[in-house]
Enzyme design. Structure first.
Site, PDB file in Angstrom:
ATOM      1  N   SER A   9       0.848  -1.187   0.000  1.00 48.87           N
ATOM      2  CA  SER A   9       0.000   0.000   0.000  1.00 48.87           C
ATOM      3  C   SER A   9       0.886   1.239   0.000  1.00 48.87           C
ATOM      4  O   SER A   9       1.603   1.510   0.971  1.00 48.87           O
ATOM      5  CB  SER A   9      -0.911  -0.003   1.228  1.00 48.87           C
ATOM      6  OG  SER A   9      -1.626   1.201   1.266  1.00 48.87           O
ATOM      7  N   HIS A  34      -0.970  -1.067  -4.395  1.00 49.05           N
ATOM      8  CA  HIS A  34      -2.308  -0.686  -3.921  1.00 49.05           C
ATOM      9  C   HIS A  34      -2.304   0.818  -3.626  1.00 49.05           C
ATOM     10  O   HIS A  34      -1.462   1.301  -2.860  1.00 49.05           O
ATOM     11  CB  HIS A  34      -2.623  -1.493  -2.653  1.00 49.05           C
ATOM     12  CG  HIS A  34      -3.970  -1.247  -2.081  1.00 49.05           C
ATOM     13  ND1 HIS A  34      -5.110  -1.882  -2.539  1.00 49.05           N
ATOM     14  CD2 HIS A  34      -4.392  -0.441  -1.064  1.00 49.05           C
ATOM     15  CE1 HIS A  34      -6.157  -1.486  -1.844  1.00 49.05           C
ATOM     16  NE2 HIS A  34      -5.751  -0.605  -0.937  1.00 49.05           N
ATOM     17  N   ASP A  36      -4.423   4.008  -2.254  1.00 44.57           N
ATOM     18  CA  ASP A  36      -5.586   4.415  -1.455  1.00 44.57           C
ATOM     19  C   ASP A  36      -5.973   5.850  -1.746  1.00 44.57           C
ATOM     20  O   ASP A  36      -5.221   6.774  -1.454  1.00 44.57           O
ATOM     21  CB  ASP A  36      -5.246   4.290   0.034  1.00 44.57           C
ATOM     22  CG  ASP A  36      -5.211   2.854   0.492  1.00 44.57           C
ATOM     23  OD1 ASP A  36      -6.184   2.129   0.223  1.00 44.57           O
ATOM     24  OD2 ASP A  36      -4.214   2.455   1.117  1.00 44.57           O
ATOM     25  N   MET A  38      -8.435   8.849  -0.782  1.00 43.16           N
ATOM     26  CA  MET A  38      -9.321   9.281   0.317  1.00 43.16           C
ATOM     27  C   MET A  38      -9.683  10.749   0.134  1.00 43.16           C
ATOM     28  O   MET A  38      -8.810  11.570  -0.139  1.00 43.16           O
ATOM     29  CB  MET A  38      -8.585   9.117   1.650  1.00 43.16           C
ATOM     30  CG  MET A  38      -8.063   7.715   1.880  1.00 43.16           C
ATOM     31  SD  MET A  38      -7.107   7.653   3.403  1.00 43.16           S
ATOM     32  CE  MET A  38      -6.712   5.898   3.460  1.00 43.16           C
ATOM     33  N   MET A  69     -11.864   5.444  -1.635  1.00 47.07           N
ATOM     34  CA  MET A  69     -12.616   5.697  -0.402  1.00 47.07           C
ATOM     35  C   MET A  69     -13.145   7.110  -0.517  1.00 47.07           C
ATOM     36  O   MET A  69     -12.689   8.034   0.163  1.00 47.07           O
ATOM     37  CB  MET A  69     -11.692   5.534   0.809  1.00 47.07           C
ATOM     38  CG  MET A  69     -11.373   4.085   1.113  1.00 47.07           C
ATOM     39  SD  MET A  69      -9.860   3.914   2.079  1.00 47.07           S
ATOM     40  CE  MET A  69      -8.669   3.936   0.750  1.00 47.07           C
ATOM     41  N   MET A 140     -12.448  -5.280   3.950  1.00 49.83           N
ATOM     42  CA  MET A 140     -11.654  -4.416   4.834  1.00 49.83           C
ATOM     43  C   MET A 140     -11.497  -5.094   6.197  1.00 49.83           C
ATOM     44  O   MET A 140     -12.482  -5.506   6.812  1.00 49.83           O
ATOM     45  CB  MET A 140     -12.334  -3.048   5.021  1.00 49.83           C
ATOM     46  CG  MET A 140     -12.312  -2.138   3.805  1.00 49.83           C
ATOM     47  SD  MET A 140     -10.681  -1.818   3.090  1.00 49.83           S
ATOM     48  CE  MET A 140      -9.787  -1.092   4.478  1.00 49.83           C
ATOM     49  N   GLY A 145      -9.171   4.516   6.315  1.00 52.10           N
ATOM     50  CA  GLY A 145      -8.804   5.915   6.552  1.00 52.10           C
ATOM     51  C   GLY A 145      -7.326   6.080   6.892  1.00 52.10           C
ATOM     52  O   GLY A 145      -6.695   7.036   6.470  1.00 52.10           O
ATOM     53  N   PHE A 146      -6.810   5.119   7.628  1.00 53.06           N
ATOM     54  CA  PHE A 146      -5.436   5.264   8.102  1.00 53.06           C
ATOM     55  C   PHE A 146      -4.693   3.929   8.060  1.00 53.06           C
ATOM     56  O   PHE A 146      -5.305   2.876   8.289  1.00 53.06           O
ATOM     57  CB  PHE A 146      -5.427   5.795   9.547  1.00 53.06           C
ATOM     58  CG  PHE A 146      -6.052   7.158   9.655  1.00 53.06           C
ATOM     59  CD1 PHE A 146      -5.285   8.304   9.498  1.00 53.06           C
ATOM     60  CD2 PHE A 146      -7.416   7.291   9.872  1.00 53.06           C
ATOM     61  CE1 PHE A 146      -5.865   9.566   9.567  1.00 53.06           C
ATOM     62  CE2 PHE A 146      -8.017   8.550   9.940  1.00 53.06           C
ATOM     63  CZ  PHE A 146      -7.237   9.687   9.791  1.00 53.06           C
ATOM     64  N   GLY A 147      -3.391   4.007   7.793  1.00 48.21           N
ATOM     65  CA  GLY A 147      -2.551   2.828   7.910  1.00 48.21           C
ATOM     66  C   GLY A 147      -2.234   2.579   9.374  1.00 48.21           C
ATOM     67  O   GLY A 147      -2.552   3.397  10.245  1.00 48.21           O
ATOM     68  N   GLY A 148      -1.634   1.441   9.676  1.00 47.86           N
ATOM     69  CA  GLY A 148      -1.122   1.172  11.017  1.00 47.86           C
ATOM     70  C   GLY A 148      -2.168   0.788  12.060  1.00 47.86           C
ATOM     71  O   GLY A 148      -1.891   0.843  13.257  1.00 47.86           O
ATOM     72  N   ASP A 178      -7.351  -6.019   3.381  1.00 47.31           N
ATOM     73  CA  ASP A 178      -6.652  -4.731   3.482  1.00 47.31           C
ATOM     74  C   ASP A 178      -6.809  -4.187   4.890  1.00 47.31           C
ATOM     75  O   ASP A 178      -7.921  -3.934   5.335  1.00 47.31           O
ATOM     76  CB  ASP A 178      -7.273  -3.771   2.447  1.00 47.31           C
ATOM     77  CG  ASP A 178      -6.625  -2.400   2.407  1.00 47.31           C
ATOM     78  OD1 ASP A 178      -5.569  -2.207   3.040  1.00 47.31           O
ATOM     79  OD2 ASP A 178      -7.187  -1.524   1.722  1.00 47.31           O
ATOM     80  N   GLY A 179      -5.656  -3.995   5.579  1.00 49.41           N
ATOM     81  CA  GLY A 179      -5.665  -3.354   6.890  1.00 49.41           C
ATOM     82  C   GLY A 179      -5.115  -4.241   7.984  1.00 49.41           C
ATOM     83  O   GLY A 179      -5.635  -5.328   8.230  1.00 49.41           O
ATOM     84  N   GLY A 180      -4.029  -3.788   8.593  1.00 48.51           N
ATOM     85  CA  GLY A 180      -3.448  -4.520   9.725  1.00 48.51           C
ATOM     86  C   GLY A 180      -2.843  -5.858   9.346  1.00 48.51           C
ATOM     87  O   GLY A 180      -2.788  -6.775  10.166  1.00 48.51           O
ATOM     88  N   GLY A 200       0.696  -2.096   4.143  1.00 45.66           N
ATOM     89  CA  GLY A 200       1.441  -0.838   4.189  1.00 45.66           C
ATOM     90  C   GLY A 200       2.564  -0.934   5.200  1.00 45.66           C
ATOM     91  O   GLY A 200       3.735  -1.136   4.857  1.00 45.66           O
TER      92      GLY A 200
HETATM   93  C1  DX5 Z   1      -6.690   1.723   5.126  1.00 45.93           C
HETATM   94  C2  DX5 Z   1      -6.126   1.556   3.732  1.00 45.93           C
HETATM   95  C3  DX5 Z   1      -5.018   0.566   3.685  1.00 45.93           C
HETATM   96  C4  DX5 Z   1      -3.801   0.944   4.461  1.00 45.93           C
HETATM   97  C5  DX5 Z   1      -3.187  -0.327   4.977  1.00 45.93           C
HETATM   98  O1  DX5 Z   1      -7.629   2.725   5.053  1.00 45.93           O
HETATM   99  O2  DX5 Z   1      -7.155   1.142   2.861  1.00 45.93           O
HETATM  100  O3  DX5 Z   1      -4.670   0.200   2.352  1.00 45.93           O
HETATM  101  O4  DX5 Z   1      -2.843   1.666   3.715  1.00 45.93           O
HETATM  102  O5  DX5 Z   1      -2.161  -0.012   5.855  1.00 45.93           O
HETATM  103  P1  DX5 Z   1      -1.633  -1.039   6.974  1.00 45.93           P
HETATM  104  O6  DX5 Z   1      -1.093  -2.215   6.236  1.00 45.93           O
HETATM  105  O7  DX5 Z   1      -0.583  -0.252   7.660  1.00 45.93           O
HETATM  106  O8  DX5 Z   1      -2.801  -1.382   7.844  1.00 45.93           O
HETATM  107 ZN    ZN Z   2      -6.760   0.241   0.744  1.00 47.52          ZN
END
Ligand code: DX5
Ligand code: ZN
Length: 220
Positions: A9, A34, A36, A38, A69, A140, A145-148, A178-180, A200
């Site tokens: 990501s 990937h 994103d 937003m 998104m 999802m 909205g956010f990575g990490g 996607d996510g975590g 990500g």
């Molecule tokens: C979350 C995004 C993800 C995000 C994943 O809103 O859609 O693609 O970048 O990041 P990680 O892998 O850090 O959860």
């Molecule tokens: Zn994504």
């Protein structure tokens, strides 16, 4: 060789040296990138738009997986097709304010794979009527909205349901999470039926991208 697709990501990369970061992750074995998108409305963050997709398009021939998104995806889809997306995924929630069937058709008519996605709190039933008309289903595993953020293991129930329907009804959509995602949660997702893994933090915050990608494939 595993047939699992690893999609780093771009949101997790360092934008101060984005081209170098992406070159490195591509050489490390990324299968797709990937991206994103937003808008600060559908999700509480603002990332980047079609101009950035076009810039990244010039850096690589890898498939660009665009995750919208945003509100009114139907209005913006042509610009992402024009920018060089290979797949475009839109949200099923009513807050995304578009006519889903129409948006999916526009994506396919533009020569892209059409994807549909749902937030953790959205019931699986929302995507079911659209399954015959998609190339990609993105489950999802965090609120977008956010990575990490931390992976929600309860989402594996949706992944298993999507996998069961895919095999029992002979449908062909790819199943993406996607996510975590970490090596552990990637394994859980793959065991549940996922074949596209977005990550990500697990890749871009690691010191060795190639090792991180191998770990996500659950290879040594
Ligand atoms: C979350 C995004 C993800 C995000 C994943 O809103 O859609 O693609 O970048 O990041 P990680 O892998 O850090 O959860
Ligand atoms: Zn994504």
């Amino acid at each position: 060789m595993s047939s699992v697709v690893i999609a780093p990501s771009v949101l997790g990369a360092n934008f101060a040296h984005l081209a170098a970061d992406l070159k490195q992750v591509i050489e490390a074995g990324a299968d797709w990138l990937h991206l994103d998108i937003m808008d600060g409305q559908f999700v509480d963050n603002i990332s980047f738009g079609p101009g950035m997709v076009q810039t990244i398009r010039r850096l690589t021939k890898l498939p660009l997986d665009v995750h919208l998104m945003i509100e009114r995806a139907d209005h913006y889809v042509p610009r992402f097709i024009e920018a060089g997306a290979n797949s475009i995924t839109v949200h099923v929630e009513p807050e995304a304010k578009h006519e889903i069937g129409k948006t999916l058709r526009a994506i396919r008519e533009g020569g892209c794979k059409a994807g549909l996605t749902l937030n953790p709190e959205t019931p699986f039933a929302f995507v079911e009527p659209h399954l015959p008309n998609i190339d990609l289903l993105l489950i999802m595993t965090v609120h977008p909205g956010f990575g990490g953020q931390s992976f929600e293991p309860e989402m594996m129930e949706k992944v298993r349901r999507a996998q069961d329907l895919r095999s029992s009804l002979g449908m062909r959509y790819a199943l993406e999470v996607d996510g975590g995602i970490t090596p552990e949660t990637a394994r859980l997702s793959i065991e549940s039926g996922a074949d596209v893994i977005v990550a990500g933090t697990a890749i871009f915050k690691s010191a060795d991208y190639a090792a991180a990608i191998r770990a996500l494939r659950n290879q040594r």
